[in-house]
Design a protein around this motif. Structure first.
Motif, PDB file in Angstrom:
ATOM      1  N   ALA A   1      -2.372 -30.583 -67.239  1.00  0.00           N
ATOM      2  CA  ALA A   1      -2.728 -31.122 -66.183  1.00  0.00           C
ATOM      3  C   ALA A   1      -1.380 -31.168 -66.027  1.00  0.00           C
ATOM      4  N   ALA A   2      -0.301 -30.276 -66.700  1.00  0.00           N
ATOM      5  CA  ALA A   2       1.716 -30.436 -66.224  1.00  0.00           C
ATOM      6  C   ALA A   2       1.489 -29.942 -64.715  1.00  0.00           C
ATOM      7  N   PRO A   3       1.982 -29.926 -64.043  1.00  0.00           N
ATOM      8  CA  PRO A   3       2.685 -29.150 -62.534  1.00  0.00           C
ATOM      9  C   PRO A   3       2.827 -27.980 -63.425  1.00  0.00           C
ATOM     10  N   ALA A   4       2.754 -26.396 -63.213  1.00  0.00           N
ATOM     11  CA  ALA A   4       3.578 -26.002 -63.124  1.00  0.00           C
ATOM     12  C   ALA A   4       4.641 -25.472 -62.657  1.00  0.00           C
ATOM     13  N   GLY A   5       5.872 -25.024 -63.472  1.00  0.00           N
ATOM     14  CA  GLY A   5       7.551 -24.871 -62.969  1.00  0.00           C
ATOM     15  C   GLY A   5       7.893 -25.600 -63.012  1.00  0.00           C
ATOM     16  N   LYS A   6       7.247 -27.192 -62.942  1.00  0.00           N
ATOM     17  CA  LYS A   6       8.465 -28.422 -63.011  1.00  0.00           C
ATOM     18  C   LYS A   6       8.236 -28.837 -64.541  1.00  0.00           C
ATOM     19  N   LYS A   7       9.615 -28.601 -64.915  1.00  0.00           N
ATOM     20  CA  LYS A   7       9.402 -29.084 -66.367  1.00  0.00           C
ATOM     21  C   LYS A   7      10.157 -30.398 -66.346  1.00  0.00           C
ATOM     22  N   THR A   8      11.185 -30.687 -65.232  1.00  0.00           N
ATOM     23  CA  THR A   8      11.474 -31.607 -65.126  1.00  0.00           C
ATOM     24  C   THR A   8      10.923 -33.680 -65.195  1.00  0.00           C
ATOM     25  N   LEU A   9      10.262 -34.305 -65.719  1.00  0.00           N
ATOM     26  CA  LEU A   9       9.503 -34.655 -65.512  1.00  0.00           C
ATOM     27  C   LEU A   9       9.902 -35.785 -63.882  1.00  0.00           C
ATOM     28  N   GLU A  10      11.152 -36.069 -64.257  1.00  0.00           N
ATOM     29  CA  GLU A  10      11.419 -37.299 -62.798  1.00  0.00           C
ATOM     30  C   GLU A  10      10.868 -36.103 -61.522  1.00  0.00           C
ATOM     31  N   VAL A  11      10.739 -34.821 -61.627  1.00  0.00           N
ATOM     32  CA  VAL A  11      11.048 -34.631 -60.385  1.00  0.00           C
ATOM     33  C   VAL A  11       9.040 -34.481 -59.920  1.00  0.00           C
ATOM     34  N   TRP A  12       7.963 -34.819 -60.993  1.00  0.00           N
ATOM     35  CA  TRP A  12       6.479 -34.814 -60.808  1.00  0.00           C
ATOM     36  C   TRP A  12       5.979 -35.882 -59.970  1.00  0.00           C
ATOM     37  N   ASP A  13       4.911 -35.784 -59.085  1.00  0.00           N
ATOM     38  CA  ASP A  13       4.810 -36.865 -58.080  1.00  0.00           C
ATOM     39  C   ASP A  13       3.918 -37.695 -59.189  1.00  0.00           C
ATOM     40  N   LEU A  14       3.647 -38.882 -58.535  1.00  0.00           N
ATOM     41  CA  LEU A  14       2.643 -40.042 -59.218  1.00  0.00           C
ATOM     42  C   LEU A  14       1.215 -39.415 -59.608  1.00  0.00           C
ATOM     43  N   SER A  15       0.702 -38.905 -58.616  1.00  0.00           N
ATOM     44  CA  SER A  15      -0.583 -38.199 -59.758  1.00  0.00           C
ATOM     45  C   SER A  15      -0.387 -37.067 -60.719  1.00  0.00           C
ATOM     46  N   GLN A  16       0.418 -36.359 -60.692  1.00  0.00           N
ATOM     47  CA  GLN A  16       0.794 -35.647 -61.800  1.00  0.00           C
ATOM     48  C   GLN A  16       1.015 -36.923 -63.177  1.00  0.00           C
ATOM     49  N   LEU A  17       1.991 -37.397 -63.430  1.00  0.00           N
ATOM     50  CA  LEU A  17       1.717 -38.433 -63.872  1.00  0.00           C
ATOM     51  C   LEU A  17       0.935 -38.415 -64.275  1.00  0.00           C
ATOM     52  N   ILE A  18      -0.068 -39.224 -62.910  1.00  0.00           N
ATOM     53  CA  ILE A  18      -1.151 -40.244 -63.825  1.00  0.00           C
ATOM     54  C   ILE A  18      -2.384 -39.029 -64.945  1.00  0.00           C
ATOM     55  N   ASN A  19      -2.470 -38.139 -63.968  1.00  0.00           N
ATOM     56  CA  ASN A  19      -3.278 -37.286 -64.410  1.00  0.00           C
ATOM     57  C   ASN A  19      -2.608 -36.523 -65.934  1.00  0.00           C
ATOM     58  N   VAL A  20      -1.585 -36.530 -66.272  1.00  0.00           N
ATOM     59  CA  VAL A  20      -0.792 -36.335 -67.615  1.00  0.00           C
ATOM     60  C   VAL A  20      -1.079 -37.389 -68.542  1.00  0.00           C
ATOM     61  N   ALA A  21      -0.539 -38.692 -68.002  1.00  0.00           N
ATOM     62  CA  ALA A  21      -1.088 -39.476 -68.981  1.00  0.00           C
ATOM     63  C   ALA A  21      -2.245 -39.935 -69.202  1.00  0.00           C
ATOM     64  N   VAL A  22      -3.530 -39.801 -68.904  1.00  0.00           N
ATOM     65  CA  VAL A  22      -4.851 -39.854 -69.094  1.00  0.00           C
ATOM     66  C   VAL A  22      -5.702 -39.077 -70.423  1.00  0.00           C
ATOM     67  N   GLU A  23      -4.706 -37.502 -69.561  1.00  0.00           N
ATOM     68  CA  GLU A  23      -5.261 -36.225 -70.970  1.00  0.00           C
ATOM     69  C   GLU A  23      -4.641 -36.710 -71.466  1.00  0.00           C
ATOM     70  N   LEU A  24      -3.630 -37.333 -72.130  1.00  0.00           N
ATOM     71  CA  LEU A  24      -2.462 -37.996 -73.025  1.00  0.00           C
ATOM     72  C   LEU A  24      -3.368 -38.960 -73.940  1.00  0.00           C
ATOM     73  N   LYS A  25      -3.938 -39.872 -72.834  1.00  0.00           N
ATOM     74  CA  LYS A  25      -4.793 -40.677 -73.386  1.00  0.00           C
ATOM     75  C   LYS A  25      -3.406 -41.869 -73.606  1.00  0.00           C
TER      76      LYS A  25
END
Length: 214
Positions: free
Chosen positions: A137-161
């Motif tokens: 679920a990590a956004p492509a081309g965005k290695k820096t977590l600080e630029v992820w939006d809330l939706s992307q953060l939530i999706n990755v956090a759910v995927e990683l349980k």
């Protein structure tokens, strides 16, 4: 400056009527009409009356003010956050969110809750940076977590349980929190928010805190 007896009589009935003893006992300062009268009793001193009104208002405002130690305000432990500065901000903002909710400032609740959820997830995913960046679920081309939006953060956090799937299911009212900061976005996108959206935003925040603090 004085007030005629007739005008004062009306004023005392409408505004300055002393409350019944059962109404707010001991809250308002005692009211004695004679204390505001001129020597001959022909008029009442407006300055004295205004002083009384200001004192009464100050007491009422003080009584209504929400204190930090009020039972309605709850503190939460954010020691699971690695960044001490973010931790301090989280503790401060969580109290502010509750005050806003009590005051029925729904937009403020959503904005504050959304930004706090984003800060919490960014901190926790940074602690697992490699896993977060390689998540599906990590956004492509965005290695820096600080630029992820809330939706992307939530999706990755759910995927990683790190958080339960209920966060993803309930978070729709929070995901657009940045957009409602600006009135222009609110108008153009016809964003609707109110008590229910604020309640859900607060619930999502509580779930995120529960999952990450265990």
């Amino acid at each position: 400056m004085g007030i005629s007896i007739n005008y004062y009589t009306l004023l005392s009935k409408v505004v300055l009527k002393e409350p019944h003893p059962s109404d707010y006992p001991g809250l308002l300062p005692s009211f004695d009409p004679n204390a505001f009268a001129s020597r001959d009793g022909s008029f009442y001193r407006a300055e004295s009356l205004l002083t009384y009104v200001n004192r009464a208002i100050a007491r009422l405002e003080s009584e209504l003010e929400v204190k930090e130690d009020s039972p309605a305000i709850e503190r939460k432990d954010f020691r699971f956050l690695a960044d001490k500065k973010i931790r301090a901000i989280a503790e401060r903002d969580y109290l502010e969110i509750q005050r806003a909710h009590i005051a029925q400032c729904w937009k403020s609740v959503i904005i504050l809750a959304g930004s706090l959820i984003e800060a919490i997830l960014t901190d926790c995913l940074t602690q697992k940076k490699r896993e977060a960046q390689s998540a599906t679920a990590a956004p492509a081309g965005k290695k820096t977590l600080e630029v992820w939006d809330l939706s992307q953060l939530i999706n990755v956090a759910v995927e990683l349980k790190l958080v339960t799937s209920s966060v993803e299911k309930l978070s729709h009212s929070v995901r657009e929190y940045r957009n409602i900061v600006h009135p222009g976005n609110e108008v153009r996108k016809q964003l609707v928010f109110g008590q229910e959206e604020a309640r859900i935003a607060l619930e999502v925040l509580h779930i995120v805190h529960r999952d990450l603090s265990q």
